[in-house]
Design a protein around this motif. Structure first.
Motif, PDB file in Angstrom:
ATOM      1  N   SER B  57       0.577  -1.371   0.027  1.00 47.43           N
ATOM      2  CA  SER B  57       0.157  -0.138  -0.309  1.00 47.43           C
ATOM      3  C   SER B  57       0.681   1.331  -0.014  1.00 47.43           C
ATOM      4  O   SER B  57       0.775   1.962  -0.487  1.00 47.43           O
ATOM      5  N   GLN B  99      -7.230   0.368  -0.981  1.00 54.29           N
ATOM      6  CA  GLN B  99      -6.840  -0.576   0.440  1.00 54.29           C
ATOM      7  C   GLN B  99      -8.669   0.214   1.189  1.00 54.29           C
ATOM      8  O   GLN B  99      -9.598  -0.470   1.340  1.00 54.29           O
ATOM      9  N   ASP B 179      -5.495  -1.730  -4.605  1.00 55.52           N
ATOM     10  CA  ASP B 179      -5.120  -2.560  -3.817  1.00 55.52           C
ATOM     11  C   ASP B 179      -6.183  -3.258  -2.876  1.00 55.52           C
ATOM     12  O   ASP B 179      -7.401  -2.270  -2.640  1.00 55.52           O
ATOM     13  N   GLU B 180      -6.424  -4.058  -3.373  1.00 58.08           N
ATOM     14  CA  GLU B 180      -7.161  -5.166  -2.908  1.00 58.08           C
ATOM     15  C   GLU B 180      -7.962  -5.188  -3.144  1.00 58.08           C
ATOM     16  O   GLU B 180      -9.098  -4.534  -2.212  1.00 58.08           O
TER      17      GLU B 180
END
Ligand SMILES: Nc1ncnc2c1ncn2[C@@H]1O[C@H](COP(=O)(O)OP(=O)(O)OP(=O)(O)O)[C@@H](O)[C@H]1O
Ligand SMILES: Nc1ncnc2c1ncn2[C@@H]1O[C@H](COP(=O)(O)OP(=O)(O)OP(=O)(O)O)[C@@H](O)[C@H]1O
Ligand SMILES: [Mg+2]
Ligand SMILES: [Mg+2]
Lengths: 389, 510, 335, 368
Positions: B57, B99, B179-180
């Motif tokens: 991240s 994220q 991010d994810e």
């Protein structure tokens, strides 16, 4: 007492001078509030002879210009509209109770049919709206106005005058003389003279007086201090002034600090609220009790008697709350009344103290001794129980 | 729009759009990224994997201009850039799906997407244009279920994630970091994401993709870069790697048994929890039995009511009809407190907003349940704390460290620790491994096995099918607030999905 | 409850307004007056104008997640500056107005910088700023000062029929601010910053701008209120702001109007409803000659009860999938 | 028996080994704004004593503590509410109401002191209960609830008493706030308010270390998480409001003694208390801050006033100076928290290691 914004009798020139003074220069505030001419007038008025029955001080006045009220003469019960500044302090509450008793009496005698009251809760803007509402909707036969502040209320009072109905102003004044009468006790300088002369007599040169003041910027309070400060100076008394917001906690803190650093021989107050706390501060510190001036609030008179200090209780005559309705009675009868109705303003001395304590026994601490309601129907329960409509 | 198609084979030859070299970043003395270099080509999906706290991240935030690098260079299509604010990155054609959720719940989809660059006519915002453009954007990405004028709070979590992705795309970016993005997605939404990524690739967009789900990495990525402790430990074409080699790179050691075997001596015993005909506004006809020593998995799509089910059992959103029995006795979970008094535990799906008091210390968090419900046992629990944390292998400065400074995996262990303190009989786990790394995941799995061996009953909700199938003794599949069926752990992922999507309606082996 | 939850809080505010009108009509009628007479409407609307200005500004700062407790002092200062510069000269009206608004804006700027830059909670930042101004006022002004010329006083004293000019100005200002909130970028960003500072920042918004804008506008609104008061009083007054208790009352009006105290959600239209409720309440109580102490009791109760009506509703609930109690024909699942 | 005691001993040791040392924790606490207020307080005290050396005499100091006690106690009460993420604006009105109750119900009758004292506590608790229940169950923001309570309560009191109390209550009651233990060496006198303050502060400290206190902070930090750990959030918060009103009651009792009955006693107490709490580094919004820092904040504030007094700052300017100091202090605190959050303080990145019972070294390499 006198609350924050309080009573006043500013004569035209003082307020005018205040209004024109731009943000103050470096000079001390009291200089700014001191007006020699008014000071001299009030100095004289303290010893003037008052017309009328001394038993009824609320009807007494200093001889002067009279207003002819024949044009307002009316038959039958009339409706009064009262624009009150507030009842937010014990002085005003006591007066308000008295005024209602007076109202009942006049209703019984068929002079007044009803009194509609709007309370501005200490807000100039609200009071202006209140007066405008009365003009538009009130069906008023007369206006009684206790202005919240002098300059701000002037235009609204003028509008009330324009209706052609009689207007009575009391307590604090306005900058217009369109009202039929303006009712008030002698004034702030008189208070300052009475108290400061008393303290100067009792104390010696070089003694220290703490002046406990409520807050700055209120004309009547400033005049009290302006007169007192001058007299202290002339007599070589060292006077230090503080603003307390009438908060007894604050008063105690201030005096505790003062007593910790040196002796204090006298206490001067521009209003008696918190006088008891001031005396207690001396007791708590184990210091000699001061010579002091407070006000005719019961708490002070009682503490005064209890401690036996040397003191004086100046008054800002609370009985003036009876006068406006009585003035209306005269107006509706077409009798002439003083254009400026100056009521007596006599301090309570140690000799008179006992009488006032006896007459006001059972009254709450926030009651004012010179309330002038002893001859009325509700006496004493209404004041004892503090029935506020 | 650029309709050029980049056939798979030619990817290696497409131009480099982003090149990072020698990137370092420390947060006040601690080096989080060390000399990281990376290349991203147009039309390429570049996977970025690593344990929790590896720096993924942080790398994305450096690229996006949220943080500023200490050293190194970032070049976009050969030109060095230096962003100090996300807007600059957007303007340069680089956008990021962060994220954490980055939407305003009280604003509409369109307002969210165009936040900070609302189309104007004159000085006024042109709302019509905003709605139209949003509509077009969603159409382009094949998203039909979302209306531009709906407030985001009315959308499901998955839909919100989709809006986030649409927002990133809306910048007309040549590079998108994600991010994810699938952390909150399951089944069809993941499919939708795949198709969106497909479309983006077609347009030549380069995608930097972070995920802890290795399956996705292999499904989507052309190249994989592995970060470990802030350093790149490997960067190779996806085709040259497999699960095992990737995991070895990530954790620095081989992981033999990903899903640990059932602990020897585990006995599946009497029914501990029995739910009969229970329901509430979100659930209906819930019938299930859970035995001691058993791990039951719950699968289903996003929004199918799995969270509601565990919350109902836990009393957080109680059943309003039906009945429950716990260890043979009538059990009414009117509030979470009654549930906890019956020694039922719930590990919630959202650690940060539901599981932890982030400003408090590890110890305070670990004792929170005990303090609220069994205050008399606080001293005992305090003394037990070190033992619990050491067995969970929590890594921290000490027990007085504030939880907010821990990595995701360690935070999750703190959540587990606070529930272990009441020695629960029934453990409800909602997405227990969401967003935590492989190592921490295995620790959670081991713990589940150990608890089962102690005779506790475990109900686990998970969106990761391999996890559900790998850990459970039985699998319940939910759909639309109902239990759609039960499967054995030997079923295939396809079977689960068919039941979850309604492609196959009934018949349950038992 | 269900039907209630479909109403927005603004709807509810205006239902309460309606209810107040009905109650007012009955009560005012019971003492032989008309609620809808010119004088009464004018009284109510006059009551809305000063509080209205302040509440508009307060809505903005509350939307960005801050507060402004310094408004009473800004009001006083503005009235003093304006009346002082005007000094009863018609020609000085414009300079007076501009100077008062400029100083107000500067104070708002300072508030905004402290809140957004130094990250001081709005409660403390503006409480402190209020104290600073209050000290300045106490030191430099002894009682009312300055004089507004007749042309300026007319703003406070005239009206179109029962509608005071000041109310019209207030409504026009509200219209502009509404346009600003809904149709300009900074308006959108005010909602965004109040909703979630982090999200706003990540979306490329320079988050200080909306916070500072809101504070500046709030102070300017307070400045406008001060100008209006100077017009009504004819003089400037160092206590006129604190006399009205406008700080807490305006916050109460905003919340009463359905704006979330935490920021990010709310509407100016609702705020105006809140202001109207207070003004009508005051009017009714004054006509009924309620004891002034009891007025405060009533105000206190109304604030809490009215907010309670929709506070419970704001919890977002998912649409139910099933009836609350009945069981749909169960699909048997063995488990 | 002795065996288990031994086991207890080692378990405590292990616990201790896994925590920072008490000194370390104190040091760390002092670096937060909550600790900073003590440094501010000391600096102010030094300044006051420099301006007026007699203030530093034990007798003066103890009297100063005595007269600051009511606001410090109120600040402690307000702390409970603020740390749980709420506000209590009704505090000043509660003080005034209690002052009036004491004045009107006790009167000159010594026998009534105890029953009325009891009544005052019940009344205080009741007001807090209402504030708490309306906030938590009806979900009205506490700012609004307590604002309404502030208006309604003061209005009720003034209405029912006609604005003036009958008089000051019996001296035996007033001694609580006025008197003290006399003839104490060095100090001359220990005012009762000092003792009451010390007891209150100790009780508050104790309470904050109890499960209730820790839960209260957890609720302020993240009430959803706290609810899911079984905390009865509504009851935890409601008790905080009750504590706040009760501390206002105690402050009121002292003030009746110290100052006597007057409608302005208690005026503005809520804002002073909130200012003190915030000055004490407690974050509005909840979840952070130390209870004694709130009291220290009150002392810092009062010391500041005294300093301004001694320095002869024109009394009309005092508000301004106070305003500046509050903003600067809170801004400094905000910067500290922020730097801390961003990780600026190296302390947050101190070497981390597995938490383990000491005897078993290296057992974490279980080789999964
Ligand atoms: N703003 C910050 N201040 C201080 N430290 C930070 C900050 N942001 C991240 N870190 C630290 O940097 C390291 C890397 O964090 P990062 O969030 O990049 O990890 P990640 O690989 O994304 O992990 P995850 O898979 O859990 O999301 C961690 O140790 C984290 O604690
Ligand atoms: N439309 C919606 N409005 C409000 N909240 C929603 C909505 N949809 C879902 N949620 C919330 O999001 C969370 C997840 O929803 P739900 O329980 O239905 O999904 P799930 O099957 O548990 O899926 P997952 O656990 O993967 O999120 C729950 O807390 C639910 O209350
Ligand atoms: Mg990450
Ligand atoms: Mg879920």
């Amino acid at each position: 007492t006198t609350d924050s914004s309080i009573e006043d009798p500013p004569t035209e020139d003082t307020t005018a001078s205040a209004a024109e003074t731009e943000p103050a220069a470096e000079e001390t505030s009291s200089d700014e509030w001191f007006v020699q001419e008014v000071y001299d007038d009030q100095y004289e008025q303290r010893s003037a002879t008052f017309e009328g029955d001394p038993e009824q001080p609320w009807l007494q006045y200093i001889d002067g210009e009279m207003t002819d009220t024949a044009e307002y003469a009316a038959d039958g019960a009339q409706k009064a509209c009262f624009a009150n500044a507030s009842i937010s302090n014990p002085w005003r509450q006591t007066g308000w109770i008295t005024m209602n008793e007076q109202l009942k009496a006049l209703q019984d005698s068929g002079v007044i049919s009803e009194m509609e009251t709007r309370d501005a809760q200490d807000d100039d803007n609200t009071q202006i709206a209140d007066i405008d509402y009365f003009i538009a909707e009130g069906n008023c036969d007369a206006f009684i106005i206790s202005p919240n502040s002098t300059a701000a209320m002037t235009p609204a009072v003028e509008r009330a005058c324009e209706t052609g109905k009689p207007v009575v102003v009391f307590d604090r004044g306005v900058e217009t003389d369109c009202a039929v009468t303006f009712i008030h006790p002698i004034g702030g300088f008189a208070w300052g003279i009475d108290t400061a002369e008393f303290l100067s007599e009792q104390l010696e040169e070089g003694d220290k007086v703490i002046a406990l003041r409520i807050l700055p910027g209120v004309d009547v309070l400033e005049q009290r201090w302006a007169a007192a400060e001058r007299i202290f100076e002339e007599n070589g008394i060292e006077a230090v002034d503080y603003f307390t917001g009438a908060d007894p906690t604050e008063i105690k803190d201030i005096l505790a600090d003062e007593l910790a650093t040196g002796d204090v021989q006298g206490i001067w107050m521009d209003a008696g609220d918190g006088a008891v706390a001031a005396i207690e501060a001396f007791e708590d510190a184990g210091a000699d009790l001061p010579v002091m001036t407070g006000e005719d609030e019961m708490s002070f008179l009682r503490k005064w008697e209890e401690t036996g200090i040397t003191a004086l209780a100046p008054v800002y005559s609370n009985f003036q709350w009876r006068t406006p309705l009585l003035a209306l009675e005269k107006i509706f009868a077409g009798e002439e009344i003083p254009a400026e109705w100056i009521l007596p303003q006599e301090p309570i001395t140690e000799d008179e103290r006992g009488d006032f304590l006896a007459a006001n026994e059972g009254m709450p601490d926030g009651h004012y001794a010179k309330f002038g309601g002893e001859d009325m129907e509700g006496y004493p329960e209404v004041w004892q129980e503090r029935q506020i409509p | 729009m650029d309709k050029e198609v980049f056939p798979l084979e030619s990817r290696v030859n497409t131009p480099v759009v982003l090149s990072v070299s020698g990137l370092s970043k420390s947060f006040f003395g601690i080096e989080v990224l060390k000399d990281v270099s990376l290349e991203l080509r147009s039309g390429e999906v570049h996977g970025l994997v690593g344990e929790n706290g590896a720096g993924k991240s942080t790398l994305m935030k450096l690229l996006a201009g949220v943080h500023h690098r200490d050293s190194g260079t970032i070049e976009l299509s050969g030109a060095p850039v230096d962003f100090s604010h996300p807007t600059q990155a957007h303007e340069a054609g680089l956008s990021t799906v962060f994220q954490e959720f980055n939407l305003l719940p009280d604003r509409t989809v369109a307002e969210n997407i165009y936040l900070g660059r609302e189309p104007r006519s004159g000085i006024l915002v042109n709302r019509k244009a905003m709605l139209e453009r949003t509509r077009e954007l969603l159409d382009q990405l094949g998203i039909t279920s979302i209306q531009p004028s709906t407030p985001v709070s009315n959308l499901s979590v998955a839909q919100q994630q989709i809006v986030e992705i649409a927002k990133a795309v809306s910048y007309d970016a040549r590079i998108i970091s994600m991010d994810e993005p699938t952390a909150a997605l399951a089944g069809p939404e993941v499919e939708l994401l795949y198709s969106i990524i497909g479309r983006l690739k077609e347009r030549g967009v380069a995608i930097l993709y972070v995920s802890h789900r290795l399956k996705e990495i292999f499904d989507l990525c052309d190249t994989i870069t592995v970060l470990k402790d802030g350093e790149v430990v490997g960067s190779q074409p996806a085709s040259s790697m497999d699960d095992a080699s990737l995991v070895r790179l990530m954790v620095g050691r081989p992981i033999s048994a990903y899903f640990p075997e059932v602990t020897p001596g585990t006995i599946i015993g009497e029914p501990l929890l029995e739910v009969a005909d229970a329901g509430n506004e979100q659930l209906d006809s819930i019938n299930l039995a859970l035995r001691t020593g058993e791990i039951v998995g719950i699968a289903g799509l996003q929004g199918s009511g799995r969270t509601e089910l565990v919350e109902a059992i836990f009393g957080a959103a109680p059943f309003t009809r039906g009945s429950m029995r716990l260890a043979g006795e009538a059990y009414t979970a009117r509030s979470t407190r009654t549930a906890i008094q019956h020694r039922v535990a719930l590990i919630t799906e959202d650690r940060k907003s539901q599981g932890l008091s982030l400003n408090q210390s590890i110890l305070d968090n670990a004792l929170s349940v005990i303090r609220s419900v069994f205050p008399g046992r606080t001293n005992q629990a305090r003394q037990d704390a070190p033992g619990v944390f050491s067995s969970l292998e929590v890594i921290a400065r000490d027990l007085d460290q504030e939880v907010q400074y821990l990595s995701g995996g360690n935070q999750q262990k703190v959540v587990l620790a606070k529930w272990l303190a009441i020695s629960p009989r029934l453990v409800l786990l909602d997405e227990p491994t969401r967003g935590i790394d492989v190592g921490a995941k295995v620790a959670v799995y081991n713990l589940m096995r150990a608890l089962a061996a102690e005779g506790k009953a475990i109900l686990m909700v998970s969106s990761e099918l391999p996890e559900v199938l790998g850990m459970s003794d039985r699998v319940l599949v939910m759909r639309d607030g109902l239990i759609a069926g039960e499967l054995s752990p030997t079923s295939t992922e396809e079977e689960v999905l068919q039941l979850a999507t309604g492609a196959r309606t009934e018949e349950t082996p038992s | 409850m269900n039907r209630l939850s479909r109403l927005t809080s603004t709807h509810i505010v205006y239902l309460v307004v309606l209810l107040t009108v009905i109650v007012g009509t009955i009560l005012v009628g019971s003492v032989g007056r008309s609620f809808f007479s010119t004088g009464n409407i004018s009284d109510i609307l006059t009551g809305t104008s000063v509080l209205g200005f302040i509440a508009i500004g307060q809505t903005l700062v509350i939307l960005v997640g801050s507060l402004d407790l310094s408004v009473p002092y800004v009001i006083s200062l503005s009235s003093l500056i304006a009346a002082g510069i005007m000094a009863n000269q018609g020609a000085n009206v414009l300079p007076g107005v501009l100077a008062a608004l400029a100083i107000s804006a500067l104070i708002g700027l300072a508030n905004g910088l402290v809140v957004s830059g130094l990250k001081v909670h709005g409660f403390i930042a503006t409480l402190g700023m209020g104290l600073i101004i209050s000290g300045y006022l106490a030191t430099n002004y002894q009682g009312s000062s300055g004089q507004a010329p007749l042309s300026f006083r007319l703003i406070g004293a005239t009206g179109l029929g029962p509608v005071p000019i000041s109310t019209l100005i207030m409504l026009a200002t509200a219209g502009l601010v509404l346009l600003m909130l809904n149709r300009t970028r900074v308006g959108h960003h005010i909602y965004a910053v109040g909703g979630d500072l982090g999200v706003a920042r990540m979306s490329g918004i320079r988050t200080r701008t909306p916070i500072i804008t809101a504070h500046v506008l709030c102070s300017v609104m307070a400045g406008l209120a001060g100008l209006l008061l100077a017009a009504r009083l004819g003089v400037g007054s160092p206590t006129i702001g604190s006399q009205g208790g406008y700080d807490l009352l305006s916050i109460a009006a905003v919340v009463l109007g359905g704006t979330l105290l935490a920021g990010g959600k709310g509407s100016l239209v609702g705020t105006l409803g809140g202001v109207l409720i207070f003004a009508m309440l005051d009017n009714i109580m004054s006509v009924m000659q309620i004891n002034p102490f009891l007025k405060d009791v009533v105000r206190g109760l109304v604030i809490v009860i009215a907010v309670a009506v929709y506070a419970r509703r704001t919890v977002i609930t998912r649409p139910p999938r099933f009836e609350k109690s009945s069981t749909t024909p169960a699909r048997e699942v063995s488990a | 028996m002795s065996v288990s005691e031994n086991a207890q001993g080692t378990r405590n040791e292990i616990l201790a080994r896994n925590r920072s040392s008490a000194g370390d924790r104190l040091l760390r606490a002092l670096r937060t704004p909550s600790g900073g207020v003590f440094i501010l307080l000391i600096a102010l005290l030094i300044a006051v004593i420099a301006a007026n050396p007699s203030f530093g005499e034990p007798g003066s100091l103890i009297r100063f503590i005595g007269r600051t006690a009511p606001i410090a106690i109120a600040a402690i009460g307000q702390y409970f509410v603020i740390v749980s993420g709420e506000f209590d604006l009704s505090m000043g009105s509660v003080v005034t109401a209690q002052v009036f109750i004491a004045g009107n119900l006790i009167g000159d009758d010594d026998a009534r002191v105890l029953p009325v004292l009891g009544l005052m506590f019940v009344f205080g608790a009741f007001i807090g209960l209402i504030n708490g229940l309306v906030t938590t169950l009806l979900k009205v923001p506490s700012f609004i609830v307590t604002l309404g309570m502030m208006l309604a309560l003061l209005g009720m009191v003034l209405y029912s008493t006609g604005g003036a109390a009958t008089g000051n209550p019996a001296d035996s009651f007033r001694q609580i706030g006025r008197g003290g233990i006399r003839d104490v060496p060095v100090l001359e006198i220990i005012p009762y308010p000092v003792i009451i303050f010390v007891v209150t502060a100790a009780a508050a400290l104790w309470l904050m270390r109890r499960p209730y206190g820790r839960t209260l902070i957890a609720v302020g930090d993240n009430s959803r998480a706290a609810a899911l750990t079984g905390a009865r959030v509504w009851w935890v918060k409601t008790r905080a409001f009750m504590l706040s009103s009760l501390s206002a009651t105690v402050a009121g009792i002292i003030l009746v003694g110290y100052a006597g009955v007057h409608p302005s006693v208690g005026r503005g107490y809520e804002f002073t208390a909130i200012t003190a709490v915030v000055l004490g580094g407690v974050v509005l919004g909840g979840g952070r801050g130390w209870v004694l820092s709130a009291a220290a904040g009150a002392f810092a504030l009062e010391t500041l006033f005294t300093l301004l007094n001694f320095l002869g700052v024109e009394s009309t300017w005092r508000d301004s100076v106070q305003g500046i100091i509050i903003i600067v202090a809170v801004a400094a605190a905000a910067q500290t928290w922020q730097r801390k959050r961003r990780g600026a303080s190296s302390r947050t990145h101190e070497p981390t290691h597995p938490i383990a019972p000491p005897p078993t070294v290296g057992t974490n390499e279980r080789g999964i």
